[in-house]
Design a protein around this motif. Sequence first.
Motif, PDB file in Angstrom:
ATOM      1  N   ALA A  21       0.841  -1.211   0.000  1.00 37.40           N
ATOM      2  CA  ALA A  21       0.000   0.000   0.000  1.00 37.40           C
ATOM      3  C   ALA A  21       0.869   1.252   0.000  1.00 37.40           C
ATOM      4  CB  ALA A  21      -0.920  -0.014   1.209  1.00 37.40           C
ATOM      5  N   ALA A  22       1.960   1.228   0.748  1.00 38.57           N
ATOM      6  CA  ALA A  22       2.869   2.390   0.779  1.00 38.57           C
ATOM      7  C   ALA A  22       3.592   2.531  -0.545  1.00 38.57           C
ATOM      8  CB  ALA A  22       3.868   2.246   1.916  1.00 38.57           C
ATOM      9  N   GLY A  23       3.964   1.408  -1.151  1.00 38.93           N
ATOM     10  CA  GLY A  23       4.669   1.454  -2.439  1.00 38.93           C
ATOM     11  C   GLY A  23       3.766   1.868  -3.573  1.00 38.93           C
ATOM     12  N   VAL A  24       2.542   1.451  -3.573  1.00 40.90           N
ATOM     13  CA  VAL A  24       1.603   1.784  -4.641  1.00 40.90           C
ATOM     14  C   VAL A  24       1.230   3.262  -4.567  1.00 40.90           C
ATOM     15  CG1 VAL A  24      -0.755   1.400  -5.481  1.00 40.90           C
ATOM     16  CG2 VAL A  24       0.686  -0.539  -4.876  1.00 40.90           C
ATOM     17  N   SER A  25       0.998   3.794  -3.396  1.00 40.83           N
ATOM     18  CA  SER A  25       0.612   5.211  -3.275  1.00 40.83           C
ATOM     19  C   SER A  25       1.788   6.118  -3.607  1.00 40.83           C
ATOM     20  CB  SER A  25       0.088   5.498  -1.859  1.00 40.83           C
ATOM     21  OG  SER A  25       1.125   5.321  -0.926  1.00 40.83           O
ATOM     22  N   GLY A  26       3.003   5.704  -3.296  1.00 40.02           N
ATOM     23  CA  GLY A  26       4.176   6.536  -3.578  1.00 40.02           C
ATOM     24  C   GLY A  26       4.567   6.503  -5.036  1.00 40.02           C
ATOM     25  N   THR A  27       4.380   5.428  -5.731  1.00 37.82           N
ATOM     26  CA  THR A  27       4.793   5.310  -7.127  1.00 37.82           C
ATOM     27  C   THR A  27       3.648   5.538  -8.104  1.00 37.82           C
ATOM     28  OG1 THR A  27       4.393   2.928  -7.066  1.00 37.82           O
ATOM     29  CG2 THR A  27       6.628   3.685  -6.577  1.00 37.82           C
ATOM     30  N   ALA A  28       2.479   5.795  -7.632  1.00 39.20           N
ATOM     31  CA  ALA A  28       1.335   5.980  -8.530  1.00 39.20           C
ATOM     32  C   ALA A  28       1.472   7.266  -9.343  1.00 39.20           C
ATOM     33  CB  ALA A  28       0.035   6.000  -7.722  1.00 39.20           C
ATOM     34  N   THR A  29       2.103   8.283  -8.791  1.00 40.54           N
ATOM     35  CA  THR A  29       2.227   9.546  -9.513  1.00 40.54           C
ATOM     36  C   THR A  29       3.359   9.500 -10.529  1.00 40.54           C
ATOM     37  OG1 THR A  29       3.635  10.390  -7.765  1.00 40.54           O
ATOM     38  CG2 THR A  29       1.296  10.885  -7.595  1.00 40.54           C
ATOM     39  N   THR A  30       4.367   8.665 -10.331  1.00 36.66           N
ATOM     40  CA  THR A  30       5.503   8.630 -11.236  1.00 36.66           C
ATOM     41  C   THR A  30       5.360   7.585 -12.320  1.00 36.66           C
ATOM     42  OG1 THR A  30       6.672   7.115  -9.805  1.00 36.66           O
ATOM     43  CG2 THR A  30       7.042   9.466  -9.440  1.00 36.66           C
ATOM     44  N   GLN A  31       4.407   6.706 -12.216  1.00 38.90           N
ATOM     45  CA  GLN A  31       4.273   5.659 -13.217  1.00 38.90           C
ATOM     46  C   GLN A  31       3.605   6.199 -14.471  1.00 38.90           C
ATOM     47  OE1 GLN A  31       2.128   2.370 -11.641  1.00 38.90           O
ATOM     48  NE2 GLN A  31       3.918   1.445 -10.671  1.00 38.90           N
ATOM     49  N   SER A  32       3.946   5.610 -15.593  1.00 37.95           N
ATOM     50  CA  SER A  32       3.300   5.978 -16.856  1.00 37.95           C
ATOM     51  C   SER A  32       1.959   5.292 -16.953  1.00 37.95           C
ATOM     52  CB  SER A  32       4.211   5.583 -18.039  1.00 37.95           C
ATOM     53  OG  SER A  32       4.390   4.200 -18.034  1.00 37.95           O
ATOM     54  N   ARG A  33       1.198   5.688 -17.965  1.00 39.28           N
ATOM     55  CA  ARG A  33      -0.159   5.175 -18.091  1.00 39.28           C
ATOM     56  C   ARG A  33      -0.197   3.756 -18.637  1.00 39.28           C
ATOM     57  NH1 ARG A  33      -4.580   9.108 -20.023  1.00 39.28           N
ATOM     58  NH2 ARG A  33      -5.014   9.794 -17.948  1.00 39.28           N
ATOM     59  N   GLY A  34       0.595   3.363 -19.482  1.00 45.88           N
ATOM     60  CA  GLY A  34       0.483   2.053 -20.111  1.00 45.88           C
ATOM     61  C   GLY A  34       1.744   1.229 -19.952  1.00 45.88           C
ATOM     62  N   TRP A  35       1.627   0.012 -20.279  1.00 42.11           N
ATOM     63  CA  TRP A  35       2.770  -0.875 -20.148  1.00 42.11           C
ATOM     64  C   TRP A  35       3.707  -0.756 -21.338  1.00 42.11           C
ATOM     65  CZ3 TRP A  35       3.133  -4.467 -24.020  1.00 42.11           C
ATOM     66  CH2 TRP A  35       1.978  -4.736 -24.732  1.00 42.11           C
ATOM     67  N   TRP A  36       3.237  -0.209 -22.452  1.00 39.73           N
ATOM     68  CA  TRP A  36       4.046  -0.122 -23.661  1.00 39.73           C
ATOM     69  C   TRP A  36       4.982   1.076 -23.670  1.00 39.73           C
ATOM     70  CZ3 TRP A  36      -1.200   0.540 -23.482  1.00 39.73           C
ATOM     71  CH2 TRP A  36      -1.680   1.818 -23.739  1.00 39.73           C
ATOM     72  N   LYS A  37       4.805   2.000 -22.775  1.00 34.72           N
ATOM     73  CA  LYS A  37       5.616   3.200 -22.786  1.00 34.72           C
ATOM     74  C   LYS A  37       6.822   3.066 -21.925  1.00 34.72           C
ATOM     75  CE  LYS A  37       1.935   6.348 -23.686  1.00 34.72           C
ATOM     76  NZ  LYS A  37       1.278   7.521 -23.294  1.00 34.72           N
TER      77      LYS A  37
END
Length: 111
Positions: A95-111
């Motif tokens: 939960a801590a990892g998902v909330s912290g990295t949710a803003t830096t992740q790209s939208r799709g898996w292909w990018k």
Amino acid sequence: MSLFVSPLRRIPRLASRCRPFSSTRRAAQEPRSPHARFYSDLVPGMIPVALLGSAVYIGLQVLQTRLSLEKYLDEARAKVDALEGEVDALVAERAAGVSGTATTQSRGWWK
């Protein structure tokens, strides 16, 4: 004389012919061997001892089984508690990892 004769009168008395079984008479006729005397003296006294011993043995066996089951359940509870602690820690970490990295992740898996 009566025409009717009771059927009981025709049966000879068997009680006078039959003698009740008497162990003293048999003992007087046949001398018993030392082994027979030993076992006839020993076995009747050992029956209560055997019954008491069996009762104590079965009681101790039941107690041992019950204590063994309680020990197993305590160990299983401790293992379950440890695994639940690990799961809680992993859920909190995710939960801590998902909330912290949710803003830096790209939208799709292909990018």
